[in-house]
Design a protein around this motif. Structure first.
Motif, mmCIF file in Angstrom:
data_model
loop_
_atom_site.group_PDB
_atom_site.id
_atom_site.type_symbol
_atom_site.label_atom_id
_atom_site.label_comp_id
_atom_site.label_asym_id
_atom_site.label_seq_id
_atom_site.Cartn_x
_atom_site.Cartn_y
_atom_site.Cartn_z
ATOM 1 N N UNK A 234 34.462 23.544 42.607
ATOM 2 C CA UNK A 234 34.920 24.925 42.759
ATOM 3 C C UNK A 234 35.355 25.437 41.395
ATOM 4 N N UNK A 235 34.955 26.662 41.077
ATOM 5 C CA UNK A 235 35.237 27.228 39.763
ATOM 6 C C UNK A 235 35.841 28.623 39.894
ATOM 7 N N UNK A 236 36.627 28.971 38.871
ATOM 8 C CA UNK A 236 37.221 30.309 38.755
ATOM 9 C C UNK A 236 36.671 30.934 37.480
ATOM 10 N N UNK A 237 36.046 32.100 37.610
ATOM 11 C CA UNK A 237 35.485 32.814 36.462
ATOM 12 C C UNK A 237 36.302 34.070 36.206
ATOM 13 N N UNK A 238 36.957 34.129 35.072
ATOM 14 C CA UNK A 238 37.716 35.315 34.659
ATOM 15 C C UNK A 238 36.750 36.257 33.948
ATOM 16 N N UNK A 239 36.734 37.524 34.350
ATOM 17 C CA UNK A 239 35.733 38.457 33.856
ATOM 18 C C UNK A 239 36.285 39.434 32.826
ATOM 19 N N UNK A 240 37.302 38.997 32.066
ATOM 20 C CA UNK A 240 37.833 39.873 31.029
ATOM 21 C C UNK A 240 38.747 40.952 31.577
ATOM 22 N N UNK A 241 39.541 40.630 32.587
ATOM 23 C CA UNK A 241 40.428 41.610 33.208
ATOM 24 C C UNK A 241 41.508 42.081 32.233
ATOM 25 N N UNK A 242 42.094 43.222 32.525
ATOM 26 C CA UNK A 242 43.117 43.798 31.647
ATOM 27 C C UNK A 242 44.361 42.924 31.578
ATOM 28 N N UNK A 243 44.831 42.430 32.726
ATOM 29 C CA UNK A 243 46.080 41.670 32.771
ATOM 30 C C UNK A 243 45.883 40.161 32.814
ATOM 31 N N UNK A 244 44.622 39.700 32.817
ATOM 32 C CA UNK A 244 44.352 38.282 32.683
ATOM 33 C C UNK A 244 44.626 37.456 33.924
ATOM 34 N N UNK A 245 44.359 36.160 33.796
ATOM 35 C CA UNK A 245 44.557 35.197 34.877
ATOM 36 C C UNK A 245 44.994 33.873 34.272
ATOM 37 N N UNK A 246 45.586 33.031 35.112
ATOM 38 C CA UNK A 246 46.015 31.699 34.670
ATOM 39 C C UNK A 246 45.677 30.671 35.738
ATOM 40 N N UNK A 247 45.465 29.438 35.306
ATOM 41 C CA UNK A 247 45.359 28.295 36.204
ATOM 42 C C UNK A 247 46.402 27.286 35.751
ATOM 43 N N UNK A 248 47.379 27.045 36.621
ATOM 44 C CA UNK A 248 48.508 26.167 36.289
ATOM 45 C C UNK A 248 49.198 26.608 34.998
ATOM 46 N N UNK A 249 49.314 27.920 34.845
ATOM 47 C CA UNK A 249 50.025 28.476 33.704
ATOM 48 C C UNK A 249 49.209 28.607 32.443
ATOM 49 N N UNK A 250 47.978 28.103 32.424
ATOM 50 C CA UNK A 250 47.135 28.172 31.230
ATOM 51 C C UNK A 250 46.235 29.406 31.330
ATOM 52 N N UNK A 251 46.265 30.309 30.346
ATOM 53 C CA UNK A 251 45.413 31.509 30.398
ATOM 54 C C UNK A 251 43.936 31.139 30.405
ATOM 55 N N UNK A 252 43.165 31.870 31.185
ATOM 56 C CA UNK A 252 41.713 31.651 31.241
ATOM 57 C C UNK A 252 40.971 32.967 31.061
ATOM 58 N N UNK A 253 41.447 33.814 30.190
ATOM 59 C CA UNK A 253 40.810 35.111 29.975
ATOM 60 C C UNK A 253 39.378 34.915 29.508
ATOM 61 N N UNK A 254 38.451 35.623 30.170
ATOM 62 C CA UNK A 254 37.031 35.586 29.847
ATOM 63 C C UNK A 254 36.530 34.145 29.710
#
Length: 514
Positions: A75-95
């Motif tokens: 299973x994967x999470x793809x961050x698409x360059x969102x304005x406010x970003x995303x994290x997995x376990x506190x680690x940023x995964x922007x783009x």
């Protein structure tokens, strides 16, 4: 808990059998869990169920914020360059793309946090019909000389680098350049065929309506257009009543327009890892200019220039009919000057385009050399740096992985040295190569001691294990970011990385054994 104990960062296969993913809200429990049955799930403020959230929470998401997808049992999470970003376990995964595991904390934007839960054997949403899509035929309705495309496995990515479209490059390169490298993709959701634009420059159209951030379902007879007015197709669907043998490649009955000797058959699925691999800079900047709008298209080509000149003359306050002959004579000098300026500017972006073309042709060593030479002259070019990273990894990482697999650790170390030399003008590369060096050293040590699970043999062995665990603790986030970047370009790196972290865990267990 230390990072060396938290090896959940390593990508690993999802539980065997059917799988349902649940996003359990942590920051706002009142929202209720999100149950994901399909192999692709869209996250965005206008996507369900986020569109029903309170306005202040939904507004924290971008329209095309992220995607969750399942592939090859993971299973994967793809961050698409969102304005406010995303994290997995506190680690940023922007783009970027990150592996998800049971128990991970997924942060979306600034306020939404979910715990990932994976339920084996939960099954998928039942289909409304027993019929199964056997094939999609894209029947050309655009430019002359176009071939039908028959797709039998999904997802399928529309790309100017794909043979189905790149074959027209010599015939009509301008029209091919209306496509983006990741233009759109067709995929199945609940057994229904859908299409989603991937943020292309010139857009994807269904029945003359340009797609926004949403995927839409396709029906028999729908008309698809990609980019300009050349790649236009009518949708023809063939359904089968019973599921086929999954080990067989199927080619359904051909549409009457799809003769076997002049049809492009696509019988292998693309990878979501490639489809949602987001470039750090706008990937479509070198593409062709946007297409004419509908009103322009109704004006015969020979009259468009005159209509435009009349409109410009009136807009500038002119009255009466414009003397076009006199204007043309006056514009000769302007045209000459403009031509000189265009000629002088032909080099702008040419290096990036050259590297992109070589990447599209899979000429990775040549692309790496071209990018390195261009970076020497333009070291601040972020787009060139990203292309250099992609080309170098694709050119040399497979040889590094093969050397590790063969336990030829000196050869693996030399491959990293080659990468460093090729990327000497690329500041993005050293953190990635540091991770490769660390894995090379780890695997060399494991092989020398007779395996990761072998008992600790003396103080020197124990000290080296302690050093490796300490390095992992201190560099965990950097190595995880390196993993996300490298695996986005070379997906096979996931297995090498997972093996390394598995060996590290076994070393930790051997060290703690009585």
């Amino acid at each position: 808990m230390s990072a060396s104990d938290a090896m959940l960062a390593a990508p690993r296969a999802a539980p065997a059998g059917r799988l349902m993913i649940v996003l359990a809200p942590v920051s706002h429990p009142e929202l209720g869990p999100i149950r994901i049955h399909d192999n692709l799930f869209a996250i965005g403020r206008t996507e369900a169920p986020f569109d029903s959230y309170p306005n202040d929470l939904a507004a924290d998401l971008s329209r095309r914020h992220a995607r969750i997808f399942c592939e090859h049992g993971a299973v994967y999470f793809a961050e698409l360059g969102s304005k406010n970003g995303s994290t997995v376990n506190g680690v940023p995964v922007r783009q970027a793309i990150a592996a998800l595991h049971d128990g991970d904390l997924l942060g979306l934007g600034k306020t939404l946090v979910f715990r990932v839960q994976m339920e084996a054997g939960a099954g998928h949403a039942p289909q409304t019909s027993q019929a199964r899509l056997a094939s999609l035929t894209l029947v050309p309705e655009g430019g002359a000389g176009m071939q039908p495309i028959v797709v039998t496995e999904f997802p399928f990515m529309v790309s100017k680098a794909d043979d189905a479209f790149a074959r027209y490059k010599e015939m009509d390169p301008a029209q091919v350049n209306y496509l983006s490298r990741r233009h759109a993709h067709l995929f199945l959701r609940g057994g229904q065929l859908h299409i989603e634009d991937l943020g292309s420059t010139n857009g994807t159209f269904v029945n003359d309506v340009r797609l926004d951030e949403h995927a839409v379902a396709l029906q028999e007879g729908d008309v698809l257009a990609f980019g300009g007015r050349h790649f236009v197709y009518r949708v023809a669907l063939e359904w089968e009543a019973v599921a086929r043998d999954p080990t067989l490649t199927r080619i359904g009955a051909l549409h009457p327009a799809a003769a076997a000797d002049r049809t492009t058959f696509v019988a292998a699925a693309d990878s979501f890892l490639d489809i949602f691999c987001v470039d750090p800079a706008p990937a479509d900047a070198p593409d062709a200019a946007p297409i004419l709008d509908a009103e322009d298209a109704t004006v015969p080509p020979q009259n468009r220039a005159g209509v435009m000149l009349d409109g410009l003359y009136a807009a500038l306050g002119g009255s009466g009919r414009l003397n076009r002959r006199r204007l043309r004579l006056s514009l000769v000098g302007v045209v000459i000057v403009a031509g000189a300026l265009v000629w002088a500017g032909l080099g702008i972006g040419s290096a990036e385009r050259a590297v992109e073309d070589l990447l599209a042709e899979r000429a990775y060593p040549q692309a790496a050399a071209r990018a390195s030479a261009a970076l020497a002259d333009d070291p601040g070019n972020a787009r060139l740096r990203a292309l250099s990273t992609e080309a170098l990894l694709k050119a040399h990482l497979p040889a590094w992985m093969a050397a590790l697999e063969a336990r030829q650790f000196d050869r693996a170390a030399r491959q990293v040295t080659v990468l460093r030399a090729g990327g000497r003008y690329n500041p993005e590369l050293p953190p990635l190569l540091d991770a490769l060096d660390w894995i090379t050293g780890l695997e060399g040590f494991v092989a020398a001691r007779g395996g990761a699970g072998a008992p600790v043999a003396g103080a020197a062995d124990a000290a080296r294990i302690a050093q490796l665990l300490k390095e992992w603790d201190e560099r965990n986030e950097a190595y995880q970011r390196a993993f996300e970047t490298i695996s986005a370009h070379v997906p096979a790196y996931r297995d090498t990385y997972a093996t390394a972290l598995s060996d590290l865990r076994r070393l930790a267990l051997a060290r703690s054994a009585p």
